[in-house]
Write an enzyme that holds these catalytic residues in place. Structure first.
Site, PDB file in Angstrom:
ATOM      1  N   GLY A 198     -12.475 -30.033 -21.656  1.00 34.49           N
ATOM      2  CA  GLY A 198     -12.885 -29.361 -20.560  1.00 34.49           C
ATOM      3  C   GLY A 198     -14.217 -28.697 -20.989  1.00 34.49           C
ATOM      4  O   GLY A 198     -14.541 -28.598 -22.039  1.00 34.49           O
TER       5      GLY A 198
ATOM      6  N   GLY B 183     -15.949 -25.859 -22.354  1.00 36.92           N
ATOM      7  CA  GLY B 183     -15.587 -24.668 -22.947  1.00 36.92           C
ATOM      8  C   GLY B 183     -16.861 -23.843 -23.057  1.00 36.92           C
ATOM      9  O   GLY B 183     -16.339 -22.581 -23.477  1.00 36.92           O
TER      10      GLY B 183
ATOM     11  N   ARG C 164     -29.061 -27.240 -16.547  1.00 35.87           N
ATOM     12  CA  ARG C 164     -29.461 -28.460 -16.267  1.00 35.87           C
ATOM     13  C   ARG C 164     -28.929 -29.011 -15.010  1.00 35.87           C
ATOM     14  O   ARG C 164     -28.009 -28.637 -14.357  1.00 35.87           O
ATOM     15  CB  ARG C 164     -28.930 -29.457 -17.611  1.00 35.87           C
ATOM     16  CG  ARG C 164     -27.385 -29.777 -17.590  1.00 35.87           C
ATOM     17  CD  ARG C 164     -27.027 -30.300 -18.826  1.00 35.87           C
ATOM     18  NE  ARG C 164     -25.551 -30.690 -18.840  1.00 35.87           N
ATOM     19  CZ  ARG C 164     -24.666 -31.292 -19.751  1.00 35.87           C
ATOM     20  NH1 ARG C 164     -25.477 -31.576 -20.931  1.00 35.87           N
ATOM     21  NH2 ARG C 164     -23.540 -31.506 -19.627  1.00 35.87           N
TER      22      ARG C 164
ATOM     23  N   ASP D 218     -15.560 -38.175 -23.798  1.00 39.68           N
ATOM     24  CA  ASP D 218     -15.954 -37.121 -22.890  1.00 39.68           C
ATOM     25  C   ASP D 218     -17.436 -36.866 -22.897  1.00 39.68           C
ATOM     26  O   ASP D 218     -18.063 -36.157 -21.995  1.00 39.68           O
ATOM     27  CB  ASP D 218     -15.368 -35.832 -23.481  1.00 39.68           C
ATOM     28  CG  ASP D 218     -15.913 -35.691 -24.970  1.00 39.68           C
ATOM     29  OD1 ASP D 218     -15.414 -36.339 -25.786  1.00 39.68           O
ATOM     30  OD2 ASP D 218     -16.357 -34.712 -25.256  1.00 39.68           O
TER      31      ASP D 218
HETATM   32  P1  AMP Z   1     -19.566 -31.554 -27.241  1.00 40.02           P
HETATM   33  O1  AMP Z   1     -19.794 -31.203 -28.799  1.00 40.02           O
HETATM   34  O2  AMP Z   1     -20.415 -30.990 -26.263  1.00 40.02           O
HETATM   35  O3  AMP Z   1     -19.162 -32.913 -26.705  1.00 40.02           O
HETATM   36  O4  AMP Z   1     -18.324 -30.747 -26.864  1.00 40.02           O
HETATM   37  C1  AMP Z   1     -16.908 -31.006 -27.087  1.00 40.02           C
HETATM   38  C2  AMP Z   1     -15.911 -30.011 -26.602  1.00 40.02           C
HETATM   39  O5  AMP Z   1     -15.938 -28.667 -27.250  1.00 40.02           O
HETATM   40  C3  AMP Z   1     -16.320 -29.421 -25.032  1.00 40.02           C
HETATM   41  O6  AMP Z   1     -14.890 -29.646 -24.458  1.00 40.02           O
HETATM   42  C4  AMP Z   1     -16.854 -28.367 -25.166  1.00 40.02           C
HETATM   43  O7  AMP Z   1     -16.965 -27.541 -24.051  1.00 40.02           O
HETATM   44  C5  AMP Z   1     -16.437 -27.727 -26.482  1.00 40.02           C
HETATM   45  N1  AMP Z   1     -17.318 -26.687 -27.189  1.00 40.02           N
HETATM   46  C6  AMP Z   1     -18.381 -27.078 -27.684  1.00 40.02           C
HETATM   47  N2  AMP Z   1     -19.052 -25.849 -28.165  1.00 40.02           N
HETATM   48  C7  AMP Z   1     -18.220 -25.118 -27.770  1.00 40.02           C
HETATM   49  C8  AMP Z   1     -18.335 -23.484 -27.945  1.00 40.02           C
HETATM   50  N3  AMP Z   1     -19.215 -22.764 -28.509  1.00 40.02           N
HETATM   51  N4  AMP Z   1     -17.222 -22.785 -27.362  1.00 40.02           N
HETATM   52  C9  AMP Z   1     -16.213 -23.365 -26.667  1.00 40.02           C
HETATM   53  N5  AMP Z   1     -16.310 -24.517 -26.228  1.00 40.02           N
HETATM   54  C10 AMP Z   1     -17.250 -25.439 -26.837  1.00 40.02           C
HETATM   55 MG    MG Z   2     -19.845 -33.106 -24.560  1.00 31.39          MG
END
Ligand code: AMP
Ligand code: MG
Length: 460
Positions: free
Chosen positions: A81, A83, A168, A240
């Site tokens: 989700g 985050g 974005r 995701d």
């Molecule tokens: P991503 O690396 O963008 O694919 O993120 C993978 C998951 O980690 C997603 O659910 C993001 O919302 C969560 N996420 C990444 N960075 C953070 C952060 N600093 N705080 C909370 N959730 C995070």
């Molecule tokens: Mg992501």
């Protein structure tokens, strides 16, 4: 003024949580995409600092964090989700196309798990720069509207960093992981609603789960073929991070390959090379298999028949991708069509040569200077020239400028300490990828040898 019309929230109750973005203490616009804002009918957005930093919620916006799951490096996480992202809402562009407006780095949500919900200015400028480069290269992508510094310090392994929020726009934020979330929970009504919603939003005229699947296969195959054409390595092709719209999404540890090597990996966490350059087409099929699993009950009421249909489709993905890739390569070579063996011979000859220049300079005087061993390429060149390639058409598809890794790093480093000049200059260069090399050689050449092996880190 943005005229919001939030169809996702309206039509898919129970697939998100309403969450307010965090309020930044001292918001300041770092970069604003005036041309994109104009193109989307958003005007000059004088409210950008307030709206994109949580200080003010724009009228009509309904901030929410979307639920999704995902396979990360092959392992399933049933609940990821948003985050650290908030969907503000949707609006229609002047051409009637619907866009999501989303903040990233805008604070904790119910999906944050252990994370702080924040982002640093460097990684947000990185997404801004690379996504705008992809757009200029003609590759489907989410777009970057603004980066706003929050005035807050975010803490990472590297220490304290200036915080930022990225605003974005995306055709949507429906991911393979969105389908997986509801499939894993057995929420059939939501899966059905999501299927109908995705079809209506992205594939009008297509119907049924199988129609949706085929349409996504076509768009994603085309997308990955385009990535391969420019040497783009996404770095985290988790389910995701794969959008049903067929747009490139979630720029983290991505980078462009310089010397051609199929096993190229940049991300520090990708130790097995799962998301290496040449593996991307295989991961495309793997991720689409995960999507097919979520749709299986809707392919056919009879389970055995549904599995048969799915297997048949999955077997066909390689051929769909191969056709797209050959079309991309034919265009890069200035030819109406190419045979696989002919392209393979070229790929063999350009191993270790800068990918971008190997195509950009093809057919130009002095081309052989790119090569240490000129034997294999000379033999190939003779065959290619005999096919009478269209050099003018090639210059319109083979970029002179991609975001060179050493320049990206230098620009982000300077921006982090408040000097935006290198970022602005690099952004202008990548926004004109097909212009001439002459006069801007510094943006066209690979990293100096002393730059070493490039390693990227997840944009958290
Ligand atoms: P991503 O690396 O963008 O694919 O993120 C993978 C998951 O980690 C997603 O659910 C993001 O919302 C969560 N996420 C990444 N960075 C953070 C952060 N600093 N705080 C909370 N959730 C995070
Ligand atoms: Mg992501």
């Amino acid at each position: 003024m943005i005229q919001f019309d939030n169809s996702y929230l309206r039509e898919l109750p129970g697939t998100y949580l309403r969450q307010p973005p965090a309020v930044a203490p001292a918001p300041e616009v770092v970069v604003f995409n005036a041309s994109l804002a104009a193109e989307l009918g958003l005007g000059a957005l004088p409210e950008a600092a307030a709206w994109f930093s949580g200080a003010e919620v724009p009228p009509g916006a309904e901030p929410a964090a979307l639920a999704y799951a995902g396979h990360q490096f092959g392992g399933f996480s049933p609940q990821l989700g948003d985050g650290r992202a908030h969907l503000l809402g949707e609006f229609l562009g002047p051409d009637g196309r619907r866009w999501d407006l989303q903040l990233k780095g805008s604070g904790r949500t119910a999906f944050s798990r252990g994370g702080d919900g924040k982002a640093a200015v460097g990684p947000m400028l990185r997404e801004y720069l690379i996504s705008e480069s992809m757009a200029a290269l003609g590759i489907p992508t989410t777009r970057s509207l603004a980066v706003v510094a929050t005035g807050e310090t975010v803490w990472r392994d590297a220490g304290g960093l200036p915080g930022a929020v990225l605003a974005r726009v995306a055709a949507s934020h429906v991911r393979v992981g969105t389908f997986q979330f509801f499939a894993a929970r057995g929420e059939e009504d939501k899966l059905r609603a999501l299927t109908d919603y995705t079809l209506a939003r992205h594939y009008p005229g297509v119907s049924g789960a199988l129609g949706l699947f085929d349409a996504v296969v076509a768009r994603q195959a085309r997308l990955i073929a385009q990535w391969m054409g420019v040497g783009f390595v996404h770095g985290v092709m988790n389910t995701d991070n794969m959008a049903l719209s067929g747009e490139t999404i979630d720029y983290g540890p991505c980078a462009f390959m310089e010397a051609y090597a199929p096993g190229t990996v940049f991300s520090s966490i990708d130790r097995q090379g799962r998301y290496a350059y040449a593996n991307q087409p295989l991961i495309l099929a793997w991720n689409l298999a995960r999507l097919a699993e979520t749709l299986l009950p809707y392919f056919d009421a009879d389970e055995a028949r549904a599995v048969e249909i799915a297997n048949d489709r999955l077997d066909g993905i390689a051929a769909v991708y191969q056709a797209e890739w050959l079309a991309v390569m034919a265009a890069k070579l200035g030819l109406p069509h190419v045979e696989d063996a002919f392209v393979q011979e070229l790929l063999h000859a350009i191993q270790g040569v800068d990918w971008t220049l190997a195509f950009r300079r093809l057919g130009q005087d002095g081309y052989l200077a790119l090569f240490d061993d000129t034997g294999p390429i000379s033999a190939w060149l003779a065959k290619w020239q005999a096919l009478q390639p269209d050099l003018a058409a090639m210059a319109r598809v083979n970029p002179a400028v991609i975001p060179r890794n050493h320049l990206v790093e230098a620009a982000l480093e300077a921006a982090t300490v408040g000097d935006l000049a290198p970022f602005t200059a690099l952004l202008a260069a990548v926004q004109d990828p097909f212009g001439p090399e002459a006069g801007r050689e510094g943006f066209c050449l690979p990293a100096p040898v002393g730059f070493g092996t490039y390693v990227t880190f997840c944009g958290t």
